[in-house]
Design a protein around this motif. Sequence first.
Motif, mmCIF file in Angstrom:
data_model
loop_
_atom_site.group_PDB
_atom_site.id
_atom_site.type_symbol
_atom_site.label_atom_id
_atom_site.label_comp_id
_atom_site.label_asym_id
_atom_site.label_seq_id
_atom_site.Cartn_x
_atom_site.Cartn_y
_atom_site.Cartn_z
ATOM 1 N N ARG A 59 0.856 -1.139 0.095
ATOM 2 C CA ARG A 59 -0.090 -0.168 0.031
ATOM 3 C C ARG A 59 0.870 1.197 0.133
ATOM 4 O O ARG A 59 1.644 1.383 0.828
ATOM 5 N N ILE A 60 0.932 2.003 -0.988
ATOM 6 C CA ILE A 60 1.693 3.456 -1.001
ATOM 7 C C ILE A 60 0.717 4.316 -1.375
ATOM 8 O O ILE A 60 -0.268 4.388 -2.192
ATOM 9 N N ILE A 78 3.311 2.049 -14.257
ATOM 10 C CA ILE A 78 4.709 1.600 -14.455
ATOM 11 C C ILE A 78 5.075 0.133 -13.612
ATOM 12 O O ILE A 78 5.655 -0.701 -14.039
ATOM 13 N N ILE A 79 4.474 0.188 -12.563
ATOM 14 C CA ILE A 79 4.308 -1.047 -11.751
ATOM 15 C C ILE A 79 3.574 -2.021 -12.428
ATOM 16 O O ILE A 79 4.220 -3.222 -12.472
ATOM 17 N N ALA A 80 2.445 -1.832 -12.935
ATOM 18 C CA ALA A 80 1.776 -2.770 -13.603
ATOM 19 C C ALA A 80 2.552 -3.163 -14.991
ATOM 20 O O ALA A 80 2.356 -4.418 -15.255
ATOM 21 N N GLN A 81 3.262 -2.483 -15.529
ATOM 22 C CA GLN A 81 4.064 -2.871 -16.614
ATOM 23 C C GLN A 81 5.257 -3.817 -16.240
ATOM 24 O O GLN A 81 5.667 -4.777 -17.079
ATOM 25 N N GLY A 82 5.562 -3.759 -14.915
ATOM 26 C CA GLY A 82 6.418 -4.756 -14.442
ATOM 27 C C GLY A 82 5.910 -6.226 -14.020
ATOM 28 O O GLY A 82 6.592 -7.058 -13.558
ATOM 29 N N GLY A 83 4.626 -6.395 -14.215
ATOM 30 C CA GLY A 83 3.985 -7.630 -14.183
ATOM 31 C C GLY A 83 3.123 -7.914 -12.766
ATOM 32 O O GLY A 83 2.466 -8.898 -12.872
ATOM 33 N N LYS A 84 2.967 -6.710 -12.129
ATOM 34 C CA LYS A 84 2.235 -6.761 -10.916
ATOM 35 C C LYS A 84 0.806 -6.393 -11.074
ATOM 36 O O LYS A 84 0.458 -5.490 -12.039
ATOM 37 N N GLU A 85 -0.064 -7.021 -10.318
ATOM 38 C CA GLU A 85 -1.519 -6.567 -10.506
ATOM 39 C C GLU A 85 -1.713 -5.191 -9.650
ATOM 40 O O GLU A 85 -1.304 -5.361 -8.476
ATOM 41 N N VAL A 86 -1.981 -4.264 -10.106
ATOM 42 C CA VAL A 86 -2.151 -2.699 -9.377
ATOM 43 C C VAL A 86 -3.500 -2.221 -9.347
ATOM 44 O O VAL A 86 -4.082 -2.453 -10.189
ATOM 45 N N VAL A 87 -3.889 -1.632 -8.188
ATOM 46 C CA VAL A 87 -5.195 -0.811 -8.407
ATOM 47 C C VAL A 87 -4.900 0.394 -7.655
ATOM 48 O O VAL A 87 -4.162 0.595 -7.005
ATOM 49 N N ILE A 88 -5.395 1.186 -8.446
ATOM 50 C CA ILE A 88 -5.296 2.808 -7.954
ATOM 51 C C ILE A 88 -6.541 3.186 -7.413
ATOM 52 O O ILE A 88 -7.512 3.046 -7.928
ATOM 53 N N LEU A 89 -6.283 3.629 -5.952
ATOM 54 C CA LEU A 89 -7.598 3.998 -5.163
ATOM 55 C C LEU A 89 -7.628 5.510 -5.291
ATOM 56 O O LEU A 89 -6.495 6.015 -4.691
ATOM 57 N N ASP A 90 -8.713 6.245 -5.730
ATOM 58 C CA ASP A 90 -8.704 7.659 -5.509
ATOM 59 C C ASP A 90 -9.328 7.804 -4.114
ATOM 60 O O ASP A 90 -10.834 7.621 -4.016
ATOM 61 N N ALA A 91 -8.561 8.098 -3.288
ATOM 62 C CA ALA A 91 -9.208 8.519 -1.630
ATOM 63 C C ALA A 91 -9.035 9.912 -1.470
ATOM 64 O O ALA A 91 -9.278 10.333 -0.360
ATOM 65 N N ASP A 92 -8.969 10.719 -2.613
ATOM 66 C CA ASP A 92 -9.283 11.999 -2.416
ATOM 67 C C ASP A 92 -10.735 12.384 -2.569
ATOM 68 O O ASP A 92 -11.299 12.361 -3.602
ATOM 69 N N LEU A 93 -11.151 12.333 -1.353
ATOM 70 C CA LEU A 93 -12.877 12.511 -1.131
ATOM 71 C C LEU A 93 -13.150 13.956 -1.327
ATOM 72 O O LEU A 93 -14.356 14.471 -0.879
ATOM 73 N N GLN A 113 -7.191 -8.446 -4.845
ATOM 74 C CA GLN A 113 -7.326 -8.528 -6.153
ATOM 75 C C GLN A 113 -6.062 -7.920 -6.780
ATOM 76 O O GLN A 113 -6.074 -7.866 -8.022
ATOM 77 N N ALA A 114 -5.204 -7.371 -5.793
ATOM 78 C CA ALA A 114 -4.120 -6.793 -6.240
ATOM 79 C C ALA A 114 -2.684 -6.907 -5.683
ATOM 80 O O ALA A 114 -2.826 -7.325 -4.590
ATOM 81 N N ASP A 115 -1.506 -6.878 -6.130
ATOM 82 C CA ASP A 115 -0.525 -7.142 -5.592
ATOM 83 C C ASP A 115 -0.056 -5.714 -4.828
ATOM 84 O O ASP A 115 0.670 -5.947 -3.881
ATOM 85 N N MET A 116 -0.524 -4.517 -5.353
ATOM 86 C CA MET A 116 0.005 -3.243 -4.797
ATOM 87 C C MET A 116 -1.332 -2.509 -5.264
ATOM 88 O O MET A 116 -1.875 -2.361 -6.122
ATOM 89 N N ILE A 117 -1.433 -1.467 -4.239
ATOM 90 C CA ILE A 117 -2.366 -0.578 -4.056
ATOM 91 C C ILE A 117 -1.784 0.933 -3.999
ATOM 92 O O ILE A 117 -0.851 1.135 -3.306
ATOM 93 N N ILE A 118 -2.066 1.875 -5.096
ATOM 94 C CA ILE A 118 -1.505 3.045 -5.071
ATOM 95 C C ILE A 118 -2.663 4.019 -4.568
ATOM 96 O O ILE A 118 -3.721 4.076 -5.287
ATOM 97 N N ILE A 119 -2.764 4.732 -3.553
ATOM 98 C CA ILE A 119 -3.542 5.466 -3.148
ATOM 99 C C ILE A 119 -3.221 7.001 -3.150
ATOM 100 O O ILE A 119 -2.339 7.462 -2.878
ATOM 101 N N ASP A 120 -4.345 7.429 -4.240
ATOM 102 C CA ASP A 120 -4.122 9.021 -4.448
ATOM 103 C C ASP A 120 -5.000 9.649 -3.238
ATOM 104 O O ASP A 120 -6.178 9.315 -2.902
ATOM 105 N N SER A 121 -4.280 10.781 -2.778
ATOM 106 C CA SER A 121 -5.104 11.431 -1.737
ATOM 107 C C SER A 121 -5.151 12.933 -1.640
ATOM 108 O O SER A 121 -4.430 13.432 -2.703
ATOM 109 N N PRO A 122 -5.588 13.438 -0.780
ATOM 110 C CA PRO A 122 -5.581 15.115 -0.958
ATOM 111 C C PRO A 122 -4.163 15.686 -0.597
ATOM 112 O O PRO A 122 -3.254 14.849 0.166
ATOM 113 N N PRO A 123 -4.098 16.935 -0.554
ATOM 114 C CA PRO A 123 -2.864 17.421 -0.160
ATOM 115 C C PRO A 123 -2.525 17.210 1.530
ATOM 116 O O PRO A 123 -3.765 17.168 2.194
ATOM 117 N N SER A 124 -1.628 17.311 2.059
ATOM 118 C CA SER A 124 -1.245 16.843 3.316
ATOM 119 C C SER A 124 -1.711 17.897 4.083
ATOM 120 O O SER A 124 -1.491 17.937 5.474
#
Length: 212
Positions: free
Chosen positions: A76-77, A98-113, A184-195
């Motif tokens: 989880r990143i 780019i991680i998906a291109q490396g062969g991993k199943e990736v889900v990008i999660l938009d957590a900027d609500l 369902q994924a090897d890795m989750i990329i979480i997009d978030s609001p600004p800190s």
Amino acid sequence: GIAFLVEYLDDTLKTMDDIERVLQLPVIGYIAQIQYGKGSQESLYVTRQPRSPVSEAFRSLRANLEFTGVDKPVRRILVTSAGPGEGKTTVSVNLAAIIAQGGKEVVILDADLRRPKVHRYLGLPNQLGLTDLFRGSTPLSAVIQHSTEQTNFAVVTSGPLPPNPAELLASARMEQIMQEIEKQADMIIIDSPPSLVADVQILASKADGVIM
């Protein structure tokens, strides 16, 4: 662990040593500002321009992330930024690709609500998404979308904006949702609001690493 990514901004590269010294965080990548052609949409640049220097920079970032997860795999990143408009969504979607291109199943999660952008970058509908999963009656299969541009790449958009994003993200249900996605994924990329907002601190506690 928290990682620190600096996006290229004119003459600021000479200050990288100062950034590392002050923040006590490693710089794990240098990404040049992406120049989109006139009239083109922001999207998966690394898929459309695989031989570009920018794509190579994302491959280097992917390798550095793999090195940081030698002892404990990073699954989880969270990607954030100090303020709005600094490129976090651009980095999120292209890093996921780019991680998906490396062969991993990736889900990008938009957590900027608050101001979600992933669906706009990828040209996807946002009628259903993360916020619908909190209701319990909507299954993950109904909201997850698969990219037509990149294999191994899926997206969970934000869904309708709620009045209480921080409360939702801090809930036990949010952790259950993350665990469902991990199945369902090897890795989750979480997009978030600004800190600047509390949501990021909440999300960071649920991630294996944070990229700023």
